[in-house]
Scaffold this active site. Structure first.
Site: not given
Ligand code: URA
Length: 437
Positions: A187, A161, A82, A183, A168
C-alpha cells in the site's frame, strides 16, 4: 501449475520462486484461486515464514495487482510515515502538515480504526465536512498545493491486499511478519514515494508486544522497502502508555490543534518531531539530525504547520472554523471523571485498557462496518511520572450513554498504577535503516 502444489511447497517449509508467488497472487486477485486456497496458503506462511526474497516478491505482486500513483508532477520529495498503530496515536495529524511546511510532499493514504487502535480517517472525519474519499486527481492536487493530503485507501491501490487482509482477519493469519510486511509495504509503495519512515510500536497497547517482535517486523519492513527501491527508516517506539492525554476521534483532533499551535503534550510533540526529522533526512532537506529537528520545531512554533493543516482541511471540504475554535468539534452527551483512589506518582497507564475502554465508549469499532461516535473517548489522561492527590481526576470519559461510561469505568479500574516513583521510558527505543547523517 496447480494452487495446491504451491500450498504444499510452503507447508513443507520450502521457498517459493517470485514467479510462483506472482502466479498465486494474480490468480487470487482475479478470482481463479478461491478464498479457501488463499487461506491455506496464508496459514502455511504463518507457520513456515518467508525468506526476504519471497517477502519482496509477495509485496511486488500485491503492489502490481493495482495502480501506482503518478506523483511525478509534484516538484518536492515525496515521503510518508506509517505507524503500526497504538492508543492515542494521532501523530500523523500534526506530522504531515509540519513536514509539508518544511518542503516535503506527503501523499498519505490512511486507514480506519479497528479493534483497540484508532484510525486517522475516523479522527479527520470528526471535523464536520472533511472528505476522506477524494478522487486520485483531487488528492494529488491537494498534495501539490498544500504539501499534504490524507485520504482512505482506494479500490485501485493494492486490491490484492484488501482481499487478502479481509481473509486473514477471519482465519487467524494476521500476526505473520511476511504477510504484515507485504500488506503494509504494497500500500505504501503504491503512493509513489521516495522515502518512508516507519513507526513500529511495541508494548501492551501495540500489535507487537515485545521489543524482539517489533524489531523483527521493523527489519522486515526496512529490508523489503529497500529491496523495492525506496529509502526507509524505522523507529521502534514505546506503546505501553497512551500517547498524549486523549484517545478518541474529535478529542485527538483537539490535541492535534494544540500541538499545531505550539503546545500539546510533550510526548506527542517529541515523537512528532523525531519522526519529522527522519522524514526531512530521507527527503534530503536537512544538513544533519539537529537541524532537521530544529526545522520541525520551528514549523510548529511559528504556526506554519497549523496554516498547512487549515488549508488541507479546507481543500477536503472540512469546517475550517473548527480548526480555529476546536469547541465546534463534536462532543458526546455524557461524561464521567475517574478519580485517583490514593495519592502518589503515576507509575504507568495501561494503553491496552484505555484502548478497550475507548471501544466500549463508542470511539472504535469491532467490525469494519460499525459506525464510530466522533465525540467519544478519554481526555485529560494523567501521564507516567506525574503526581496525583487522592480524589484528583485521572481522566474524563466521554460517551453517548451512561451505560457505556459504567462499562468503560470497570475496564479502567486497574489501568492506572500509582506508587512511589515511576521509571521514565524514552519515546524512541531504537532506530533502524539508513545510517544517521
Ligand atoms: N496493517 C496493515 O495494513 N496490514 C497488516 O497486515 C497489519 C496491519
Amino acid at each position: 501449475m496447480l494452487p495446491q502444489w504451491l500450498i504444499e511447497k510452503k507447508r513443507d517449509g520450502l521457498a517459493l520462486t517470485a514467479d510462483e508467488i506472482r502466479w498465486f497472487v494474480d490468480g487470487f486477485a482475479a478470482g481463479s484461486i478461491p478464498d479457501y486456497q488463499m487461506a491455506a496458503f496464508a496459514m502455511a506462511v504463518y507457520f513456515r515464514g518467508m525468506t526476504g526474497e519471497e517477502t519482496a516478491a509477495l509485496t511486488r505482486a500485491m503492489l502490481e495487482s493495482g495502480d501506482r500513483l503518478d506523483t511525478s508532477s509534484i516538484p518536492r520529495p515525496k515521503v510518508d510515515k506509517h505507524s503500526t498503530g497504538g492508543i492515542g496515536d494521532k501523530i500523523s495529524l500534526p506530522l504531515a502538515p509540519m513536514v509539508a511546511a518544511c518542503g516535503v510532499a506527503v501523499p498519505m493514504i490512511s486507514g480506519r480504526g479497528l479493534g483497540i487502535t484508532g484510525g486517522t480517517l475516523d479522527k479527520l472525519e470528526s471535523i464536520p465536512g472533511y472528505r476522506t474519499n477524494l478522487s486520485t486527481a483531487e488528492f494529488l492536487g491537494v498534495v501539490r498545493d498544500c504539501g499534504c493530503s490524507i485520504i482512505g485507501q482506494t479500490d485501485r491501490l493494492a486490491p490484492a491486499d484488501r482481499k487478502l487482509y479481509a481473509l486473514r482477519d477471519v482465519t487467524g493469519t494476521v500476526p505473520s511478519i511476511p504477510l504484515i510486511t507485504a500488506s503494509i509495504m504494497s500500500k505504501k509503495l503504491a503512493e509513489g514515494l521516495d522515502g518512508l519512515v516507519l513507526d513500529v510500536k511495541c508494548g501492551r497497547g501495540a500489535f507487537m508486544q515485545t521489543r524482539e517482535q517489533a524489531r523483527a517486523l521493523a527489519e522486515s519492513l526496512v529490508r523489503t522497502g529497500t529491496a523495492m527501491g525506496i529509502r526507509v527508516t524505522a523507529l521502534l517506539t514505546a506503546m505501553d502508555d497512551p500517547l498524549g492525554r486523549t484517545a478518541g476521534n474529535a478529542l485527538e483532533i483537539g490535541e492535534t490543534i494544540d500541538v499545531l499551535r505550539g503546545g500539546g503534550p510533550a510526548d506527542v510533540v517529541e515523537l512528532t518531531v523525531s519522526l519529522g526529522a527522519e522524514m526531512l533526512a530521507l527527503a534530503g532537506l536537512a544538513r544533519d539530525a539537529a537541524s532537521a529537528r530544529h526545522r520541525c520545531q520551528e514549523a510548529l512554533a511559528s504556526g506554519r504547520a497549523l496554516d498547512v493543516f487549515r488549508d488541507m482541511v479546507r481543500r477536503h471540504g472540512g469546517d475550517v472554523q473548527a480548526v480555529d475554535k476546536p469547541e465546534r468539534l463534536p462532543v458526546s452527551a455524557c461524561r464521567h471523571e475517574l478519580r485517583a483512589p490514593a495519592a502518589g506518582v503515576v507509575v504507568g497507564v495501561d494503553a491496552g485498557c484505555v484502548g478497550r475502554a475507548c471501544l466500549v465508549l463508542g470511539a472504535g469499532r469491532t467490525k469494519t462496518t460499525d459506525a464510530v461516535d466522533p465525540g467519544a473517548g478519554v481526555s485529560g489522561l494523567v501521564q507516567r511520572g506525574e503526581r496525583v492527590e487522592a480524589g484528583q481526576p485521572l481522566c474524563v470519559l466521554h460517551a453517548a450513554r451512561e451505560s457505556q461510561l459504567d462499562e468503560a469505568q470497570a475496564l479502567l479500574q486497574d489501568a492506572f498504577a500509582i506508587g512511589a516513583s515511576a521509571e521514565a521510558v524514552p519515546s524512541v527505543l531504537e532506530r533502524l535503516g539508513e545510517s544517521d547523517q
